[in-house]
Scaffold this active site. Structure first.
Site, PDB file in Angstrom:
ATOM      1  N   HIS A 121       0.868  -1.181   0.000  1.00 36.22           N
ATOM      2  CA  HIS A 121       0.000   0.000   0.000  1.00 36.22           C
ATOM      3  C   HIS A 121       0.907   1.233   0.000  1.00 36.22           C
ATOM      4  CE1 HIS A 121      -2.856   2.897   1.845  1.00 36.22           C
ATOM      5  NE2 HIS A 121      -3.820   2.069   1.487  1.00 36.22           N
ATOM      6  N   ASP A 198       2.952  -4.581   7.890  1.00 38.15           N
ATOM      7  CA  ASP A 198       1.752  -3.754   7.737  1.00 38.15           C
ATOM      8  C   ASP A 198       0.565  -4.692   7.941  1.00 38.15           C
ATOM      9  OD1 ASP A 198      -0.455  -2.414   6.916  1.00 38.15           O
ATOM     10  OD2 ASP A 198       0.360  -1.727   5.003  1.00 38.15           O
ATOM     11  N   GLN A 201      -4.716  -5.112   6.931  1.00 36.85           N
ATOM     12  CA  GLN A 201      -5.759  -5.994   6.405  1.00 36.85           C
ATOM     13  C   GLN A 201      -5.838  -7.307   7.176  1.00 36.85           C
ATOM     14  OE1 GLN A 201      -7.977  -5.033   4.326  1.00 36.85           O
ATOM     15  NE2 GLN A 201      -7.008  -3.115   3.756  1.00 36.85           N
ATOM     16  N   LYS A 224     -10.469  -0.194  10.586  1.00 33.14           N
ATOM     17  CA  LYS A 224     -10.821  -1.403   9.815  1.00 33.14           C
ATOM     18  C   LYS A 224     -11.188  -2.552  10.755  1.00 33.14           C
ATOM     19  CE  LYS A 224      -7.277  -0.221   6.392  1.00 33.14           C
ATOM     20  NZ  LYS A 224      -7.883   0.451   5.265  1.00 33.14           N
ATOM     21  N   CYS A 362      -4.701   2.448  -3.627  1.00 33.38           N
ATOM     22  CA  CYS A 362      -3.410   2.903  -3.058  1.00 33.38           C
ATOM     23  C   CYS A 362      -2.309   1.889  -3.314  1.00 33.38           C
ATOM     24  CB  CYS A 362      -3.518   3.217  -1.566  1.00 33.38           C
ATOM     25  SG  CYS A 362      -4.727   4.463  -1.180  1.00 33.38           S
TER      26      CYS A 362
END
Ligand SMILES: Cc1ncc(COP(=O)(O)O)c(C=O)c1O
Length: 404
Positions: A121, A198, A201, A224, A362
């Site tokens: 991202h 990261d 998600q 999220k 992104c």
């Protein structure tokens, strides 16, 4: 908590969109909020509000305790060793910027390499790009394979003697690929290289265990995870938080300030400068309780079933091309349709109340590699059902007819 009736916990689903029930398939972008989280924000502002970590009056002490209580809940939820390894930030983007800045300032010099992947991202690319500009570092990219995955071998190929940090996604927000992060971390550590994950998600969909994973840094996006916006988390091993210089300066992060010198506060205050997102942090405790009530095992099972169903449905639909076919896949269904721009797909689906995202998500480097300007993406959350996916499929068919 029963997943069957879970939509009832989310007030947004009481509303109609263009006279249709809302079919929300944009959770990879941001999830909807359960009423308990919304109520907690209201209650905090109407009954308990104070800034935290400063005054000694009743409200201030109570709010500080609530704020720190969320830190403990996060620690437990992600199985971090120490509560002070949890730093609140304004989002995962800020968490990654913090690491890139502080780590870059202290440890990176001209010619050093930072290893990313082609799946990243922009939030896990642009902060490192700044260091390319300011310090003359090099950025390397581990390549994806035909399935849209990044393997351990692909990472290994790009590690050199100059690799100083590896920063990679846990779960791609486009192909849904779940990376073998535990193996990658093990490999990196065997070469003395720290790893930032990261986890934007993965955090809402997978069981997290920082001690088992043994990563150095893990960035989380609370909005999220059924939590408020304006809030993220940086997990970092204590050793790093002790060694790294602060990212931002201001009130709350200092110990003593003199005209000639400044000393920094204890962890994690050193990394939490200024007034923090107090209400969001306090309300995020409700998001964690909500996730715990359902149970991450049940979330994984539910979303895997939906993914199998959704993938099968879209595979059988010959107007759709699915993007990425990873063996280990998270709750993301990206796709294209021949001769129809993803923005047109999203606009037509919206008429039926079906909310998806269209664009490069992104991830322009990935889209360039795939030779696509944009994709359409349906992404899942705990509230989704097979009916939602049936509606997605029939709205896609309607879209196809319009363009015939
Ligand atoms: C993989 C990934 N990384 C980083 C981010 C940025 O997260 P935040 O919105 O919390 O800054 C996102 C958000 O879309 C994401 O999907």
């Amino acid at each position: 908590m029963n997943l069957k009736n879970i939509k009832k916990e989310f007030p947004i689903f009481r509303n109609k969109v263009h006279n249709n029930d809302l079919v929300y398939l944009d959770s990879a972008n941001s999830s909807q909020k359960p009423l308990v989280v919304v109520d907690r924000i209201y209650d905090f502002y109407t009954k308990e509000f104070s800034n935290v970590g400063r005054s000694v009056h009743y409200l201030a002490v109570a709010a500080t305790n609530l704020y720190e209580n969320t830190r403990s809940s996060v620690q437990k939820y992600i199985n971090a060793k120490d509560k002070n390894e949890i730093v609140f930030t304004k989002g995962a983007t800020e968490a990654i910027n913090l690491v890139a800045n502080s780590f870059g300032q202290k440890y990176l010099k001209e010619g050093d390499e930072v290893l990313l992947t082609e799946l990243e991202h922009h939030s896990n690319y642009v902060p490192w790009h700044y260091l390319r500009k300011s310090k003359g570092i090099k950025i390397e990219f581990a390549e994806i394979n035909v399935n849209g995955e990044v393997t351990l071998e692909s990472i290994e190929k790009k590690i050199t003697k100059k690799t100083k940090i590896i920063a990679i996604t846990h779960l791609s927000n486009v192909t849904g690929a779940i990376l073998p992060v535990k193996e990658i971390i093990k490999l990196a550590h065997s070469k003395g290289i720290p790893v930032l994950i990261d986890g934007c998600q993965s955090a809402p969909h997978l069981k997290l265990d920082m001690q088992d994973l043994d990563c150095d840094f893990y960035a989380i996006s609370c909005h999220k995870m059924y939590g408020p916006t304006g809030l993220g988390i940086l997990y970092a091993k204590k050793k790093w938080l002790e060694e790294l210089p602060p990212y931002q300066g201001g009130g709350g992060m200092i110990n003593e300030v003199k005209k000639e010198s400044i000393s920094y506060g204890d962890l994690p205050n050193k990394f939490e400068a200024g007034t923090m997102a107090t209400a969001q942090v306090i309300a995020f405790d409700e998001s964690i309780k909500f996730l715990n009530k359902i149970g991450i095992e049940n979330i994984v099972k539910h979303e895997n079933e939906l993914m199998d169903y959704g993938q099968e449905l879209l595979r059988r639909n010959n107007s759709v091309t699915l993007i990425g076919n990873p063996k280990n896949k998270g709750a993301v269904l990206s796709f294209t349709m021949k001769d129809i721009h993803p923005h047109d797909i999203a606009t037509i689906l919206d008429e039926d109340g079906v909310a998806i995202r269209a664009g490069h998500h992104c991830c322009q480097i990935l889209h360039d590699k795939l030779g696509l300007a944009a994709t359409a993406r349906a992404s899942l959350g705990v509230y989704n059902t097979k009916d939602d996916l049936d509606q997605l499929n029939s709205s896609i068919n309607k879209c196809k007819k319009i363009f015939e």
